[in-house]
Motif scaffolding. Structure first.
Motif, short mmCIF file in Angstrom:
data_model
loop_
_atom_site.label_atom_id
_atom_site.label_comp_id
_atom_site.label_asym_id
_atom_site.label_seq_id
_atom_site.Cartn_x
_atom_site.Cartn_y
_atom_site.Cartn_z
N VAL A 1 0.84 -1.20 0.00
CA VAL A 1 0.00 0.00 0.00
C VAL A 1 0.87 1.25 0.00
CG1 VAL A 1 -1.92 -1.12 1.17
CG2 VAL A 1 -0.12 -0.03 2.53
N GLU B 1 -5.51 2.60 2.84
CA GLU B 1 -5.94 1.73 1.73
C GLU B 1 -6.41 0.38 2.26
OE1 GLU B 1 -3.52 1.80 -2.09
OE2 GLU B 1 -2.12 2.71 -0.68
N TYR B 2 -5.71 -0.12 3.27
CA TYR B 2 -6.06 -1.41 3.86
C TYR B 2 -7.47 -1.41 4.41
CZ TYR B 2 -6.33 -4.81 7.68
OH TYR B 2 -6.75 -5.79 8.55
N GLU C 1 -10.19 0.02 3.36
CA GLU C 1 -11.24 -0.22 2.36
C GLU C 1 -11.33 -1.71 2.04
OE1 GLU C 1 -12.78 1.17 -2.07
OE2 GLU C 1 -10.96 2.07 -1.22
N ARG D 1 -12.52 3.94 5.24
CA ARG D 1 -11.21 4.41 4.77
C ARG D 1 -11.19 5.92 4.66
NH1 ARG D 1 -8.74 3.29 -1.33
NH2 ARG D 1 -6.98 4.77 -1.18
N SER E 1 -8.88 8.49 6.95
CA SER E 1 -7.90 9.34 6.28
C SER E 1 -8.18 10.81 6.54
CB SER E 1 -7.92 9.06 4.77
OG SER E 1 -6.95 9.85 4.10
N SER F 1 -1.63 10.89 1.25
CA SER F 1 -2.97 10.48 1.67
C SER F 1 -4.04 11.15 0.81
CB SER F 1 -3.18 10.82 3.15
OG SER F 1 -4.43 10.35 3.59
N ILE G 1 -3.77 9.48 -2.84
CA ILE G 1 -4.14 8.06 -2.90
C ILE G 1 -5.55 7.82 -2.39
CG2 ILE G 1 -3.56 5.74 -2.09
CD1 ILE G 1 -1.55 6.94 -4.05
N ASP G 2 -5.92 8.45 -1.26
CA ASP G 2 -7.20 8.14 -0.61
C ASP G 2 -8.37 8.99 -1.12
OD1 ASP G 2 -6.04 6.21 1.11
OD2 ASP G 2 -5.30 7.80 2.41
N ARG H 1 -8.98 8.05 -5.84
CA ARG H 1 -10.13 7.20 -5.50
C ARG H 1 -11.43 7.78 -6.02
NH1 ARG H 1 -13.28 4.17 -5.45
NH2 ARG H 1 -13.83 2.46 -4.05
#
Length: 566
Positions: free
Chosen positions: A100, A105-106, A108, A116, A120, A429, A432-433, A437
């Motif tokens: 990750v 991410e984990y 979700e 998630r 975040s 963050s 990525i999040d 997404r």
């Protein structure tokens, strides 16, 4: 500062920036910018983790914290070694196996998207606020030394940091933090040497510690128990440190992206674990030594006249106000107390007990007079807590030419290292999040790289705005940062604990539990602030985590959710 101090300061800072730029060469994609292509050895992981923690606040406020409250703040870190072991067993292998970019991410995969996203968001909120305070810390230095307006100083410091961070990425952060940390620790040892060296003839290191101890500053272990029982409002004792500090460290190192991002850059799982475990072993003695500097400064000012108030700007404003006559009278009282201290110290070491008995009484008088001066500062519209200025004041007034510039430089270096890591983690963050997404799921290395730099810039501007807001706060900065983290870390940790150790609990239950727990933690904080209850802030970490765990189980039993397909 003298010309040599300015030369040392400029050369040191310029060298670090050039070194960071030189070491910042990575692939122009997310893996290179945020994780340094997962290529870092364990010793760089260790120094990078420690460099991320060791902000300017550590070296600016921690000695002042020990000066005013003694060594008991070190108990805050007692839960870290155990937390590091648990993180290496449960957290790091999962993050490493899933490859990750962020810890969230984990969540979700384990729960759902809303859990998630919420976790975040909590991280970004508390880290953005904390980083703003970290920008403010070195701004104090320039403001005091140069007489600059604190708001303009925040802009200047924040601007340099943004340029430095946006250019670099994770690799530059890791390498510069390593270099910075080594310089910092060396300079702090030199500062401690000169404190002892400048004590009167016949007074050595052990004597300095004995004086500090007899006056209540070597209180390394405290229980929190009083005649009325255990004081839950006592911030630092062995129980709040081991229990509350354990939960805080577990959340900080296991779920905070500014730390997770450091050991995700490792070559493999073993390197990640080794760097993290070594940090757990080294951090407590390192913090002990930094606090010890504050005790030595305290002892130094027993033999030398201390300022009436360590924030010179506020003192100058007070001298020009309607309270100047009252201030003058209180200064005369301090002068009289110092003369009596000199007489008491003249009895040392021949009549130690008599000397210490008199010193304890005189120290209480000193604290009473300083309390009155702080009251005048507050009436005059100023910040009445000068803890953050104590070590800085000593450095500028008593250290040799050249070393002053180096000490000022290390405070800047510590600030830059921790803030660079924080901005890098917040950008990762966000990209990525949230960005990838919700807004742009396509994989484009160069485009993602450019977007990441833009988010780094935006977070830098946000943190500068926070620094402007906290400029009027008078609290000890090291306490403010830790209190702020405690408002959110417990909830974040609770979510991850459920994820790792309660496989039957699903997304809806943990999400609802996290919302409820966070509201309760914030309510408890404000009840404590308004003196409705008495609760040390470290306990909020344990309360938040346990609330999420308990409420999540309850919600899962009441309204069971079908097993997800993930």
């Amino acid at each position: 500062m003298k010309s040599l101090d300015w030369i040392v300061l400029i050369v040191t800072l310029s060298g670090i920036i050039l070194y960071g730029v030189y070491k910042s060469r990575t692939t122009r994609d997310l893996d290179g910018y945020f994780l340094s292509n997962r290529s870092m050895p364990w010793y760089l992981i260790l120094l990078s983790i420690m460099g991320t923690q060791a902000s300017a606040i550590t070296f600016l406020a921690a000695p002042g914290q020990a000066y005013t409250d003694g060594m008991r703040f070190v108990q805050y870190y007692f839960g870290l070694p155990l937390a590091a072991i648990i993180i290496c067993i449960s957290f790091v292998p999962v993050f490493s196996r899933l490859k990750v970019f962020t810890a969230y991410e984990y969540l979700e995969q384990r729960f759902d998207l809303k859990t998630r996203t919420f976790t975040s968001f909590l991280f970004l909120l508390q880290r953005g606020l904390s980083t703003g305070i970290s920008i403010y810390a070195p701004s104090i230095i320039l403001s005091v030394l140069l007489g600059w307006n604190i708001y303009l100083t925040n802009l200047f410091m924040g601007g340099l940091l943004i340029i430095y961070t946006v250019t670099g990425g994770a690799r530059a952060v890791a390498y510069t933090q390593t270099f910075q940390f080594l310089i910092i620790m060396g300079a702090m040892f030199v500062a401690g040497y000169f404190i002892v060296k400048d004590l009167p003839p016949g007074i050595g290191f052990t004597d300095a510690l004995r004086v500090g101890g007899k006056l209540g500053k070597m209180n390394v272990i405290t229980t929190g128990f009083t005649d009325k029982g255990f004081d839950w409002g006592d911030r630092y004792n062995i129980f709040s440190g081991v229990i509350g500090g354990f939960f805080l460290a577990l959340s900080y190192f296991g779920t905070d992206q500014s730390q997770v991002g450091r050991y995700l850059t490792a070559r493999n799982l073993t390197e990640s674990r080794l760097g993290l475990l070594m940090n757990g072993m080294v951090k407590v003695p390192m913090q002990f030594l930094i606090l010890l500097i504050g005790v030595l400064v305290f002892t130094f000012y027993q033999f030398n006249k201390a300022p009436a108030f360590f924030n010179e700007q506020e003192l100058t404003r007070l001298e020009q106000s309607v309270y100047r006559d009252s201030l003058h009278q209180l200064k005369q009282e301090l002068l009289s107390i110092q003369q009596r201290k000199d007489s008491a110290l003249a009895l040392y070491p021949g009549e130690q007990e008599t000397a210490f008995q008199q010193l304890r009484l005189l120290q209480r008088e000193t604290e009473g007079v300083r309390s009155q001066i702080k009251g005048l500062v507050k009436k005059n519209g100023g910040a009445d807590n000068d803890t953050n200025y104590i070590f800085l004041h000593f450095v500028v007034d008593y250290l040799p030419v050249g070393l002053v510039g180096l000490i000022i430089a290390i405070i800047f270096l510590a600030s830059w290292g921790s803030i660079a890591a924080a901005l890098n983690s917040m950008a990762s963050s966000t990209v990525i999040d949230f960005h990838k997404r919700f807004f742009s799921k396509e994989n484009s290395g160069e485009k993602d790289y450019r977007v990441s730099k833009k988010y780094t810039l935006l977070w830098g501007l946000f943190c500068m705005a926070v620094a402007m807001f906290v400029s009027n706060w008078g609290n000890s900065l090291i306490e403010v940062v830790n209190i702020l983290g405690s408002l959110f870390y417990g909830t974040i940790l609770g979510i991850f604990l459920v994820a790792f150790y309660a496989k039957q609990v699903k997304g809806n239950a943990v999400f609802g539990a996290a919302l409820i727990a966070e509201i309760i933690v914030i309510v408890l904080f404000f009840l404590n602030e308004y003196k409705v209850i008495s609760l040390g802030f470290l306990w909020l970490n344990a309360i938040g985590a346990l609330l999420v765990w308990g409420i999540a189980w309850l919600l899962q039993l009441v309204a069971p959710q079908k097993k997800s397909l993930v």
